[in-house]
Scaffold this active site. Sequence first.
Site, PDB file in Angstrom:
ATOM      1  N   ARG A  97       7.728   3.231  -2.491  1.00 26.82           N
ATOM      2  CA  ARG A  97       6.462   3.248  -1.511  1.00 26.82           C
ATOM      3  C   ARG A  97       6.520   2.348  -0.302  1.00 26.82           C
ATOM      4  O   ARG A  97       5.728   2.424   0.404  1.00 26.82           O
ATOM      5  CB  ARG A  97       5.487   3.093  -2.352  1.00 26.82           C
ATOM      6  CG  ARG A  97       5.211   4.100  -3.535  1.00 26.82           C
ATOM      7  CD  ARG A  97       3.985   4.145  -4.331  1.00 26.82           C
ATOM      8  NE  ARG A  97       2.570   3.877  -3.352  1.00 26.82           N
ATOM      9  CZ  ARG A  97       2.086   5.007  -2.749  1.00 26.82           C
ATOM     10  NH1 ARG A  97       2.584   6.016  -2.988  1.00 26.82           N
ATOM     11  NH2 ARG A  97       0.999   4.864  -1.873  1.00 26.82           N
ATOM     12  N   CYS A 121       6.093   5.069  -8.724  1.00 27.43           N
ATOM     13  CA  CYS A 121       6.050   5.481  -9.994  1.00 27.43           C
ATOM     14  C   CYS A 121       5.009   6.700 -10.145  1.00 27.43           C
ATOM     15  O   CYS A 121       4.059   6.573  -9.182  1.00 27.43           O
ATOM     16  CB  CYS A 121       5.541   4.280 -10.683  1.00 27.43           C
ATOM     17  SG  CYS A 121       6.708   2.994 -11.435  1.00 27.43           S
ATOM     18  N   ASP A 312      -1.371  -3.119 -13.887  1.00 28.15           N
ATOM     19  CA  ASP A 312       0.020  -3.410 -14.525  1.00 28.15           C
ATOM     20  C   ASP A 312       0.514  -4.189 -15.808  1.00 28.15           C
ATOM     21  O   ASP A 312       1.516  -4.052 -16.300  1.00 28.15           O
ATOM     22  CB  ASP A 312       0.853  -4.070 -13.316  1.00 28.15           C
ATOM     23  CG  ASP A 312       1.335  -3.314 -12.129  1.00 28.15           C
ATOM     24  OD1 ASP A 312       1.228  -1.925 -12.128  1.00 28.15           O
ATOM     25  OD2 ASP A 312       0.605  -3.876 -11.039  1.00 28.15           O
ATOM     26  N   VAL A 334      -7.822   1.708 -12.104  1.00 30.20           N
ATOM     27  CA  VAL A 334      -7.148   1.620 -10.796  1.00 30.20           C
ATOM     28  C   VAL A 334      -6.554   2.782 -10.515  1.00 30.20           C
ATOM     29  O   VAL A 334      -6.451   3.549  -9.500  1.00 30.20           O
ATOM     30  CB  VAL A 334      -6.247   0.556 -10.905  1.00 30.20           C
ATOM     31  CG1 VAL A 334      -5.480   0.264  -9.414  1.00 30.20           C
ATOM     32  CG2 VAL A 334      -7.104  -0.766 -11.190  1.00 30.20           C
TER      33      VAL A 334
END
Length: 451
Positions: A97, A121, A312, A334
């Site tokens: 990204r 991802c 994460d 998120v």
Amino acid sequence: MAKLLTIQGGKPLSGRVEVRGAKNLVPKAMVASLLGDEPSVLRNVPEIKDVDIVTALLQAHGVQVEHDRATGSLSMDPAKASKADSAEIDAHAGDSRIPILFCGPLMHRLGEAFIPDLGGCRIGDRPIDFHLEMLRQFGADVQKLPSGIHLSAPASGLRGAKLHLPYPSVGATEQVLLTAVKAEGITELSGAAVEPEIHDLIAILQQMGAIITVQTDRTIRIEGVERLRGYNHLAIPDRNESASWASAALVTQGDIFVQGAMQRDLTAFLNVYRKVGGEFDVHDDGIRFYHSGEALRPLVLETDVHPGYMTDWQQPMVVVLTQAAGVSIVHETVYENRFGFTNVLRQMGANIQLHRECLGSTPCRFGQRNFLHSAVISGPAKLKGTDFDIPDLRGGFSHLIAALAAEGTSRATGLEIINRGYERFTEKLENLGAEFELSRTSQPSFSTTGR
Ligand code: EPU
């Protein structure tokens, strides 16, 4: 032939691992080098795939990059920066990204930018609407083409703007920073993300000559300057990798010293770690994480932007919670689709149900929509080995630590994904005493549902 990792589970991981520069800072710091008119040096750079991708993209744009892998020092000289051949950019379509962050620096340097299709991802839609809207407000012309996005700056250059983000997106905040520092006039961004990696990027830009103020109400004010110098910076350590190894210590009932883990950037994680019953000792050069021998405790957890509990850290902690005695609830606020990885955990014997409702104190953006974004986890569950394909970076790490804790043998394909964010992964596992074997298989991947 694809790589196959065969794991014999049930052995506590113990020993020492080192974490180096943060995956979510280093590639962006590399992009920032394009803004300077002198060479920049970034230190503490890990050997991960995102670094290789950005290195190739910088080189495609004429930047001279030298990576001393032994010391982790990366030098970047943008003196001969030029337009890249579109085939060279295209070669990286779908890989990462980060290319979206080249927009501002390339428009400042060359007047235009071409960005290939993005990767990253598979954890939700991951749109780039905020990025493009911010760039338009700086005056950029944005054309979506079948092969990617073409952007150009007006002849008079990009101008500072008063901007607002509807959600504190990390990437869109970085986009604004990397564009505003050289845009004419003042930019004010409200609703900004304030993750430690963003503060580290701001520190780099300030070294280069930028003028940036961060207010306590998520407003960032940037006074554009005409030219920026190079920088020499030590990247902040990867707090996501630190949290991952910390979780691995609890899941496998082990004891891991994470050299480089920094307490200041892990506050929300350490609070949860303590509540669940994990022990940690803070040292100057890292943190020791370990299982006390007592039963782990269930809890209620909600992911959030900084300073909340990071998304994460969610997946490895879900594996920890499969081992806690009682019922835990995790509300992911998120990303809308970050629980797909729980299918493999269920296959291993974990007891996890997913719900569409917001099972937390804060209703989130996904509550009234059709997303399984809350999880109820009952433990402790006896995990047993299984075959799986690694679906994404954090989900994959979680499967691997579950397999390391499980009884019996597990086999994993798709190991390359782990290398996007965990450097020398298998070498680290070996040092921690894990029992595994790396081989080659003609089977490209084990089919796993629920990516
Ligand atoms: N969003 C939009 N529109 C946009 C941009 C974002 O709707 O234009 C939404 C996303 O769909 C998501 C939310 O905003 O629901 C937050 O996304 P954000 O932009 O903050 O994420 P990101 O910048 O793409 C970085 C990290 C992620 C990390 C998130 C959140 C990098 C390279 N990636 O992604 O890291 O989860 O911030 O902190 O910095 C990982 O390391 O495994 C990883 C996925």
